[in-house]
Scaffold this active site. Structure first.
Site, mmCIF file in Angstrom:
data_model
loop_
_atom_site.group_PDB
_atom_site.id
_atom_site.type_symbol
_atom_site.label_atom_id
_atom_site.label_comp_id
_atom_site.label_asym_id
_atom_site.label_seq_id
_atom_site.Cartn_x
_atom_site.Cartn_y
_atom_site.Cartn_z
ATOM 1 N N HIS A 61 32.275 47.542 22.392
ATOM 2 C CA HIS A 61 31.106 47.259 22.326
ATOM 3 C C HIS A 61 30.536 47.317 24.131
ATOM 4 O O HIS A 61 30.336 47.508 24.497
ATOM 5 C CB HIS A 61 30.376 46.560 21.955
ATOM 6 N N SER A 62 31.789 46.557 24.964
ATOM 7 C CA SER A 62 31.962 46.806 25.639
ATOM 8 C C SER A 62 30.995 45.732 27.089
ATOM 9 O O SER A 62 30.967 45.532 27.797
ATOM 10 C CB SER A 62 32.149 47.918 26.768
ATOM 11 N N ASP A 63 29.844 44.904 26.371
ATOM 12 C CA ASP A 63 29.171 44.162 27.002
ATOM 13 C C ASP A 63 28.741 42.818 25.660
ATOM 14 O O ASP A 63 27.477 42.475 25.613
ATOM 15 C CB ASP A 63 28.025 44.875 27.090
ATOM 16 N N ILE A 64 29.781 42.229 25.365
ATOM 17 C CA ILE A 64 29.014 41.105 24.804
ATOM 18 C C ILE A 64 29.013 40.044 25.114
ATOM 19 O O ILE A 64 30.039 39.372 25.618
ATOM 20 C CB ILE A 64 30.419 40.887 23.444
ATOM 21 N N ASN A 68 22.623 40.093 23.435
ATOM 22 C CA ASN A 68 23.311 41.005 23.625
ATOM 23 C C ASN A 68 23.375 41.058 21.892
ATOM 24 O O ASN A 68 24.148 41.459 20.816
ATOM 25 C CB ASN A 68 24.127 41.741 23.689
#
Length: 84
Positions: A61-64, A68
């Site tokens: 995912h890289s942007d939790i 989001n």
């Protein structure tokens, strides 16, 4: 994600609609969350991330962050915004 549609001027992503609002908005409005809710959501989030990482081609995912994570009307969470 269901599909991508390309036109001369844009690319559109067709995705499932997730009812509710993101945790960032709920946190601004309500403040702290009860511990039991946070534990439930942490378990759901962990299960979602584990599922993504177990795929044949793992999905990162890289942007939790709270913005989001959608909170559904039923009180569950759903991870969104995969920067596809």
């Amino acid at each position: 994600m269901f599909d991508f549609i390309e036109s001369d001027k844009a690319v559109y992503t067709v995705m499932d609609f997730i009812p509710g609002e993101n945790l960032s908005e709920v946190l601004k409005r309500e403040g702290k969350f009860p511990q039991e809710k946070v534990k439930k959501w942490a378990k759901q989030l962990g299960e979602a991330v584990a599922y993504l990482h177990e795929q044949k081609m793992p999905i990162i995912h890289s942007d939790i962050k709270p913005a989001n994570i959608m909170l559904t009307p039923e009180g569950n969470i759903c991870l969104i915004d995969f920067n596809v």
